[in-house]
Enzyme design. Sequence first.
Site, short mmCIF file in Angstrom:
data_model
loop_
_atom_site.label_atom_id
_atom_site.label_comp_id
_atom_site.label_asym_id
_atom_site.label_seq_id
_atom_site.Cartn_x
_atom_site.Cartn_y
_atom_site.Cartn_z
N GLU A 1 0.82 -1.21 0.00
CA GLU A 1 0.00 0.00 0.00
C GLU A 1 0.85 1.26 0.00
O GLU A 1 0.43 2.30 -0.49
CB GLU A 1 -0.96 0.02 1.20
CG GLU A 1 -2.09 -1.02 1.11
CD GLU A 1 -1.68 -2.38 1.64
OE1 GLU A 1 -0.48 -2.59 1.93
OE2 GLU A 1 -2.57 -3.25 1.75
N GLN B 1 -8.35 -6.57 12.28
CA GLN B 1 -7.89 -5.55 11.32
C GLN B 1 -8.54 -4.19 11.52
O GLN B 1 -8.75 -3.45 10.57
CB GLN B 1 -8.06 -6.04 9.88
CG GLN B 1 -7.16 -7.23 9.61
CD GLN B 1 -7.01 -7.56 8.14
OE1 GLN B 1 -7.91 -7.33 7.35
NE2 GLN B 1 -5.87 -8.11 7.78
N LYS C 1 -17.29 -0.92 6.31
CA LYS C 1 -17.80 -1.85 5.31
C LYS C 1 -19.32 -1.82 5.21
O LYS C 1 -19.88 -1.95 4.12
CB LYS C 1 -17.32 -3.26 5.66
CG LYS C 1 -17.57 -4.28 4.57
CD LYS C 1 -17.03 -5.63 5.02
CE LYS C 1 -17.06 -6.66 3.92
NZ LYS C 1 -16.45 -7.93 4.40
#
Lengths: 567, 174
Positions: free
Chosen positions: A47, A110, A159
């Site tokens: 990333e 996470q 999400k």
Amino acid sequence: MNGAEAILQCLKSEGVEVVFGYPGGQVIPLYDALHKVDIRHVLVRNEQGAAFMAGGYARATGKVGVAFATSGPGATNLVTGIADAHMDSIPVVFITGQVPHPMIGRDSFQEADVTGITLPIVKHSYLVQTVEELPWVLHEAFHIARSGRPGPVLVDVPKDIQVAKLTVPLEVASERLRGPSSGLDIDSAQLDAAAEVINASAQPTLYVGGGSLNAAAELRAFAEKTGIPVTWTLMGKGAFPEDHPLSVGMLGMHGAAYANYAITRCDTMIVLGARFDDRVTGKLATFNPEARVVHIDIDAAELGKNRIPTAPVQGDVAAALRALTVRCEPRDRSAWAKRVTDWKESFPLVAHKAMDTGEIRPQHLLDKLTQATAGRAIVATDVGQHQMWTAQFYHPAEPRLFLTSGGLGTMGFGLPAAIGAWFACPEKEVWLVTGDGSIQMNIQELAVAVIEKVPLRIMLINNGYLGMVRQWQELFFERNYSETWLHTVPNGSEVISPDFCRLMEAYGGQARRVTADADVEAAIDWAREVDGPVLLEFVVHEEENVWPMVPAGGDTGKPILEPEGGE
Amino acid sequence: MSAHNSNTECSGRPHTVSVLVENRPGVLTRVAGLFARRGYNIDSLAVAATSDPAISRMTAVVRAADEMVLQQICKQVGKLVDVISVNDHTDEAVVARELALVKVNCDENNRAEVIQIITVFRARTVDIADGEMVIEVTGAREKIDAMLRLLDKYGILEMARTGEVILARGLQPT
Ligand SMILES: Cc1ncc(C[n+]2csc(CCOP(=O)(O)OP(=O)(O)O)c2C)c(N)n1
């Protein structure tokens, strides 16, 4: 339409053509929707690579770059790139996935508080609360990233929001977008005061920073009308043609001695989109304290942050220069210009050619690169000695061709930034100048260059050392080369690792190793002709130093010149 | 003639800065974090919604060595997107108040003296127990400081202060 699709539609309407990113659990909905819109996605290998590619894209064009990452480790891998964009005022929108709202604050798998982690290094950030606010957040994020003084904006999208159904329109009225307004009017009293200071000056010097890259034409017109010599910072390189009679050189720690003389001996400094960074000023108190200062910056907070200006002007540099060109009279400043030229002749920057042995000296490489490309190539650098030699000896013909990590000085910037720049300007020749230390910080992105068929040319200057640190150790720590020799000698035998050429070939690119100065030109010509990414490894004289040098916190007016005899 | 570049010293006189912010998540952290990061010292910070629940007011008492530092603080805070306005009201006509709760050591021998101080400062006794008393005092910061100095000799067991809040006098907005 769900939230993920809405994000992509918003990007599309903001004119985004390419996104750099890496998937993961909390952005699967975003990646699921990706191919429903006409936006190219470049799959990076770390990333951090995405962050620098987006930054390189933005630096090469001035347009907003975009990077995607998943939550937690994906987001934290962006952090260095966000800080880098922040320090150099680069417009990038970072979009990260986050765990669903009900999971936030529970140390979920996470989960990382990326808005919290990045708070000090963003221009603004959002943790999106509802799907309804998503279109507004995204449009505002782009507006903030590019308006006023540009900078990075982070949008963290849980999400559940990516999968929620969107019922509000995607369009957002521009009045709802906060952030600096772009068409800011400049106070004419400030302009009058600035013009008065400039008109009264017999020996002024321009000090041009990164905030001037969109003002090249205006700068030239102003300098030519007034006859004022031009110096620039690392970030301002390219804003003024380096072969112009009024062009002086780069300021600061490894700037040209004559540029540092011109700024520290002028009676008035005209500072354009620059911030009196310590790498330019050295010790502030000795940085020409008597000079009057005209300081133009779009960010009001820069005016008086480090140096109190005589005449502050808040506004866009191009607009301010247009107004000042009208207000400032031509004046005979040839005596001052002549003094500057004399310094230039007496204390030149020397691009050393070869050693007597035929061994390559790195400065020569950059000289050759300018000749071969006529300064028309985009050249990204990493950080270290090679960066400074590039700044000294590569002469870009226009702004936005020299891309470098200035404020943060981030090793690992170069390779991904060069790749990102090529996606922005595929018609341009793109070079990376890097070191054997720096390239290993994001070397995995070679895969992207190969797979995406990026015709990138890499000039790897291999001196076996973390050269810039070694130079400081040599000069200030009695040559105690502690942990800067990359070919560690565990039991008396030198181990050279990796073999950069074979590594490049393993990735699928072409490579050549060059050890003799006589072969330099042919190698550069070869690299310019082959297709696809190519790496030239130049094995150079190891203990070369960058000269001149103003030691950290030193007096910019008294740079240490290269020792007699070129060391 | 360089500007003050060492923000870390805690000297300087206190200034009261009023910041109107959008009541969005994280806005307090943004403002407070900026103060800390740039090395500006906050004496107190009071935050609550205004009459418009979408807008909060943060009133900060900060120390600045000189005018330039104070201007820097205001400009840097003003750059935050969620900040609507920043105003330094030092030396302006304002109503300034702070509230403090002070728990002092006191018994039959000195209770009368303490009550006398309370009366002079127009403070109130809000709780009395064996050996201690809780006093509520409201006023400008200097008044509270003065009262605390007097109470100090009895022994202050605990104290909580709200930090100063201000409003501009007259029709001028704060
Ligand atoms: C991420 C990061 N870590 C450490 C540094 C400190 N640093 C500055 S220059 C340098 C050496 C760079 O070595 P190399 O890439 O080989 O370039 P050279 O100086 O030899 O040209 C180091 C370690 C840095 N700038 N960035």
